[in-house]
Design a protein around this motif. Sequence first.
Motif, PDB file in Angstrom:
ATOM      1  N   ILE A  78       0.868  -1.178   0.000  1.00  0.00           N
ATOM      2  CA  ILE A  78       0.000   0.000   0.000  1.00  0.00           C
ATOM      3  C   ILE A  78       0.903   1.227   0.000  1.00  0.00           C
ATOM      4  O   ILE A  78       1.755   1.381   0.872  1.00  0.00           O
ATOM      5  N   ASP A  99      -2.796  -0.921  -3.303  1.00  0.00           N
ATOM      6  CA  ASP A  99      -3.697   0.146  -2.909  1.00  0.00           C
ATOM      7  C   ASP A  99      -2.876   1.411  -2.751  1.00  0.00           C
ATOM      8  O   ASP A  99      -1.642   1.385  -2.818  1.00  0.00           O
ATOM      9  N   ARG A 113      -8.182  -0.523   5.020  1.00  0.00           N
ATOM     10  CA  ARG A 113      -7.634  -0.849   3.698  1.00  0.00           C
ATOM     11  C   ARG A 113      -6.665  -2.021   3.769  1.00  0.00           C
ATOM     12  O   ARG A 113      -6.630  -2.862   2.868  1.00  0.00           O
ATOM     13  N   VAL A 117      -7.117  -5.441   1.662  1.00  0.00           N
ATOM     14  CA  VAL A 117      -6.088  -5.983   0.780  1.00  0.00           C
ATOM     15  C   VAL A 117      -5.728  -7.405   1.184  1.00  0.00           C
ATOM     16  O   VAL A 117      -5.575  -8.292   0.332  1.00  0.00           O
ATOM     17  N   PHE A 185      -9.893  -2.095  -5.588  1.00  0.00           N
ATOM     18  CA  PHE A 185     -10.490  -0.938  -4.946  1.00  0.00           C
ATOM     19  C   PHE A 185     -10.995   0.005  -6.021  1.00  0.00           C
ATOM     20  O   PHE A 185     -10.571  -0.031  -7.154  1.00  0.00           O
TER      21      PHE A 185
END
Length: 228
Positions: A78, A99, A113, A117, A185
């Motif tokens: 991320i 992400d 998040r 993930v 996403f």
Amino acid sequence: MENNTILVIDDDRNILSIIELYLKKAGYAVCTCTTGYDALEVFRAKKPMLVVLDVMLPGQDGWSILHEIRQESATPVIMLTAKGDTGERVRGLELGADDYIAKPFDSNELVARIKAVMRRTAPHPDAERCIMLPELTVSLENYSVELAGEQLDMPPKEIELLYFLASHAGKVFTREQLLEQVWGFDFFGDSRTVDVHVKRIREKLGERPHWQLKTVWGVGYKFEIRPV
């Protein structure tokens, strides 16, 4: 015991402390790194289940670190950045980020998040993880693609995109649907990253008589299996 370590790479120690606090509260183990100089060394030593990676770092920047991670691992990443524009998001996706979250961010959102993930990338024991077609084998078990008996050099996101399309042969997907299904996403703005990945996949697969990755003009893409 399953590794539940998250590696957080950011040069702002205040941000590191806040992220570490929230992640530990959520039940994760956390290791941190403040420079790009030793980020890859820590990554290889700790073998985290996920990386939270800042773009702007002293030494090696986040983009080059992400690129090197993707050369050797499918570990989810991320990206953190102070830049929230579409161009930065596209760049992260093209390099293989899972992400993307812009600073300043809500720590609870970051934790949510991370969980999303991990759910998306976790292996499903009952799911078929390998597709075998004439001259083509795509495996998510070991993230490999074999074409006519030869292993292809293909980064994780290209493999995931090819696997998704091939496992839904004949069905047309828009670029936005592919971003949601493969990157996992909602994406707002330029969806050209799908075009870039498809172009690279086609260059590596070449022309084959049994199947084809096709463009459906005005709609998106599909993987077509041709009768033998």
